[in-house]
Each structure stands twice: as structure tokens, then as C-alpha cells.
Design an enzyme around this catalytic site. Structure first.
Site, mmCIF file in Angstrom:
data_model
loop_
_atom_site.group_PDB
_atom_site.id
_atom_site.type_symbol
_atom_site.label_atom_id
_atom_site.label_comp_id
_atom_site.label_asym_id
_atom_site.label_seq_id
_atom_site.Cartn_x
_atom_site.Cartn_y
_atom_site.Cartn_z
ATOM 1 N N LYS A 1 90.805 -35.317 -9.167
ATOM 2 C CA LYS A 1 90.032 -36.011 -10.214
ATOM 3 C C LYS A 1 88.982 -35.072 -10.797
ATOM 4 O O LYS A 1 88.780 -35.023 -12.015
ATOM 5 C CB LYS A 1 89.360 -37.259 -9.630
ATOM 6 C CG LYS A 1 90.306 -38.420 -9.496
ATOM 7 C CD LYS A 1 89.740 -39.516 -8.623
ATOM 8 C CE LYS A 1 90.821 -40.541 -8.352
ATOM 9 N NZ LYS A 1 90.469 -41.527 -7.351
ATOM 10 N N GLN B 1 85.960 -43.962 -4.282
ATOM 11 C CA GLN B 1 87.295 -43.721 -3.722
ATOM 12 C C GLN B 1 87.575 -44.700 -2.578
ATOM 13 O O GLN B 1 86.800 -44.797 -1.635
ATOM 14 C CB GLN B 1 87.383 -42.268 -3.215
ATOM 15 C CG GLN B 1 88.756 -41.866 -2.743
ATOM 16 C CD GLN B 1 89.784 -41.865 -3.872
ATOM 17 O OE1 GLN B 1 89.539 -41.354 -4.950
ATOM 18 N NE2 GLN B 1 90.937 -42.449 -3.617
ATOM 19 N N ASP C 1 87.716 -47.704 -12.737
ATOM 20 C CA ASP C 1 88.908 -48.094 -11.970
ATOM 21 C C ASP C 1 89.365 -49.522 -12.326
ATOM 22 O O ASP C 1 90.473 -49.921 -11.976
ATOM 23 C CB ASP C 1 88.603 -48.046 -10.464
ATOM 24 C CG ASP C 1 89.282 -46.865 -9.776
ATOM 25 O OD1 ASP C 1 90.253 -46.325 -10.346
ATOM 26 O OD2 ASP C 1 88.841 -46.501 -8.672
#
Ligand code: NAP
Length: 268
Positions: free
Chosen positions: A54, A98, A121
């Protein structure tokens, strides 16, 4: 029939090129450099790889990347305080925590602390609700990437029968919502589904997000169907560690019209 393979890596490179142009324009015209903050708690090896990738992609498109690596024992209050700071930081436009978090941390509480406007997200309950009601929202990246590839290679998806195998909040459910939004007739299959093979055989579009190595085999695929394999499974074979999908690639490719593992392109 030879399958037409959707080149997910090439598609992803094209998308990154378009994002880089948007980023450059934002900087030139508005003096804004978009920034992504990624929070990693603990040392899960797969998560470390995802966070590294990322960072590389964020920098590649010209965005600012802020990494926050916290040790596995980090308490909830400390993590929530970091999210509060990132929410308030004008240099940070997107926040990504994460997953999975270590077991002592409440993932729902943590995710729902993120400002929904920075929840890239799309896991905040507000964004989940907006997506579920067909409104503009942040959308989870894996199913969005699959939808973009399907649109790119299929044209209109309207009226097609789509089967999504898997009903997780991260992949299966948002994938189904997105396909419904494109007017597919959507079936969601899961571990309690009766006669999974028959359900899959009805699919024009088959998305596998199960987490079981190569469980979708060619005999479950309708000839000419489009197959998207989201699965990333680590297995031991011939004394070596290998990554395989949820779809048995060779047998499915022999019958599918288009088949592609999402892995490289959309890996988290
Ligand atoms: P998950 O949360 O474990 O969900 C798996 C789903 O598969 C569940 O809904 C489960 O049904 C269903 N399932 C399990 N066994 C089944 C069976 N025998 N028949 C039918 N359905 C079955 O997994 P996930 O987070 O959605 O991830 C799925 C896969 O995608 C994993 O391999 C993961 O590594 C990969 N992944 C890839 C990306 C990417 O970017 N490419 C991103 C995220 C995840 P129940 O609900 O009934 O238990």
C-alpha cells in the site's frame, strides 16, 4: 474453449496511472497533496506485506503516505487516540486500519471511530449503510476492483446472473451489493448453501471469496462464464509454499469465458 484471461495486473497499472493524473491535477490546481495513513498493529506477516504494498502504490501515484506501526500489545485507548489525531489532521485524507487487529482490540469500535469521510476501506457502519441503500459511499477496495474489471471486460452487467460465493463483510456482501447496483440478478452462496455446484453453474458471473484453496472446480462453472477469483491461500505442494486462489485455475479456465485471479492486482 480457451479462456480469455482478464489481465488484472495490467488493469491495476492503468488505474494507478489515472489516479496519478488526478493527484497531479489536485496539486496543480488546488495545492492539495492527498495523504493516506495506514495503521498496522502487531506483526502479522501477511499484513506487513499488504502495508508495504500500500505504501509503495501510494507513493507511486504521488500521494503522501503516513505509516503508523504499533506493537501487538497496544491498548484500545492508545489506538483510538491515534485515530482521533488522524481524523483531525488536514494532511490525512484517508485512513486505513489494517485488519485483522490483535484479538484484545475491538475491530468494530476501532473502525467506527474513523471519520466516515476518511474511511477509504468503506468498513465504517455509515458507509456500509450508504452502500446498502445504493447511495454514494466509500466502497471496500477488493469488491470495487472486481466490479471495475467486470465492467471493463464485460461492458454492461445488467440482467446477468451473478453468484458470489462468500458472505463476509469485507468481500462477499459488498460485492453482492455492487453487482446488484449494476442490475445483476445476484445470489450469495455460503457454507450452508445446498448444492453449491448447481448454484454456481447458473452464474454468468462467478465471484469466489471463500478462503478455501481451489474449491471451485471447472465442473461448477458454466461454459463461457466470467470467473473472478478473490481467494489468496497459502498451501504446501511438492515441498514448496505456494499461493493459490479459491478457484481451481486449470479446470475452470478450460470452461470459463474469462478467468482471472484478483490476487496480484487487488491484493490487500
Ligand atoms: P471469510 O471472512 O473467511 O469469509 C469466507 C466466506 O466463505 C464465508 O462467508 C463462508 O461462509 C464462506 N465459505 C466457507 N466455506 C465454504 C464452503 N465450503 N462453501 C461455500 N462457502 C463457504 O473470508 P474473506 O475475508 O471474505 O476472504 C475470502 C478470500 O479472499 C480469502 O482467501 C482471502 O484471503 C481473500 N481476500 C482477498 C483479497 C484481495 O484483495 N484479493 C481481499 C480480501 C480477502 P459462512 O459465512 O457460512 O461461514
Amino acid at each position: 474453449m480457451t479462456a480469455r484471461v482478464i489481465d488484472g495486473k495490467a488493469f491495476a497499472a492503468r488505474v494507478r496511472g489515472q489516479v496519478a493524473l488526478h493527484v497531479a491535477r489536485l496539486q496543480e490546481e488546488n495545492g492539495i497533496q492527498p495523504g493516506l495513513a495506514v495503521v498496522l498493529v502487531g506483526e502479522d506477516p501477511a499484513s506487513q506485506v499488504y502495508v508495504k504494498n500500500k505504501h509503495a502504490s501510494t507513493v507511486e501515484v504521488g500521494m503522501a503516505s503516513f505509516e503508523h506501526r504499533l506493537d501487538a500489545g497496544t491498548g484500545e485507548a492508545e489506538l483510538l487516540a491515534l485515530i482521533d489525531r488522524l481524523n483531525a489532521d488536514p494532511k490525512v485524507h484517508g485512513i486505513l486500519v489494517q485488519l485483522p487487529l490483535p484479538a484484545h482490540l475491538n475491530s468494530e469500535l476501532v473502525i467506527n471511530r474513523i471519520d466516515p469521510a476518511k474511511d477509504v476501506d468503506g468498513f465504517h457502519i455509515s458507509n456500509v449503510g450508504l452502500l446498502g441503500t445504493g447511495q454514494k459511499s466509500m466502497v471496500p477496495c477488493t469488491p470495487l476492483g472486481c466490479l471495475m474489471m467486470l465492467r471493463d471486460h464485460h461492458g454492461s452487467l445488467s440482467g446477468l446472473n451473478a453468484v458470489v460465493v462468500g458472505r463476509s463483510n469485507i468481500v462477499g456482501k459488498p460485492m453482492a451489493q455492487l453487482l446488484l447496483g449494476d442490475s445483476c440478478t445476484v445470489t450469495i452462496a455460503h457454507s450452508r448453501t445446498k448444492d453449491l455446484a448447481a448454484v454456481c453453474q447458473g452464474a454468468d458471473i462467478l465471484v469466489a471469496a471463500v478462503g478455501r484453496p481451489e474449491m471451485i472446480t471447472g465442473d461448477m462453472v458454466r461454459p463461457g462464464a466470467t470467473v473472478i477469483d478473490v481467494g489468496i491461500n497459502r498451501i504446501e505442494r511438492d515441498g514448496k509454499t505456494k499461493l493459490v486462489g479459491d478457484v481451481h485455475y486449470d479446470s475452470a479456465a478450460a470452461v470459463a469465458g474469462q478467468s482471472r485471479r484478483c490476487r496480484g492486482a487487488w491484493g490487500r
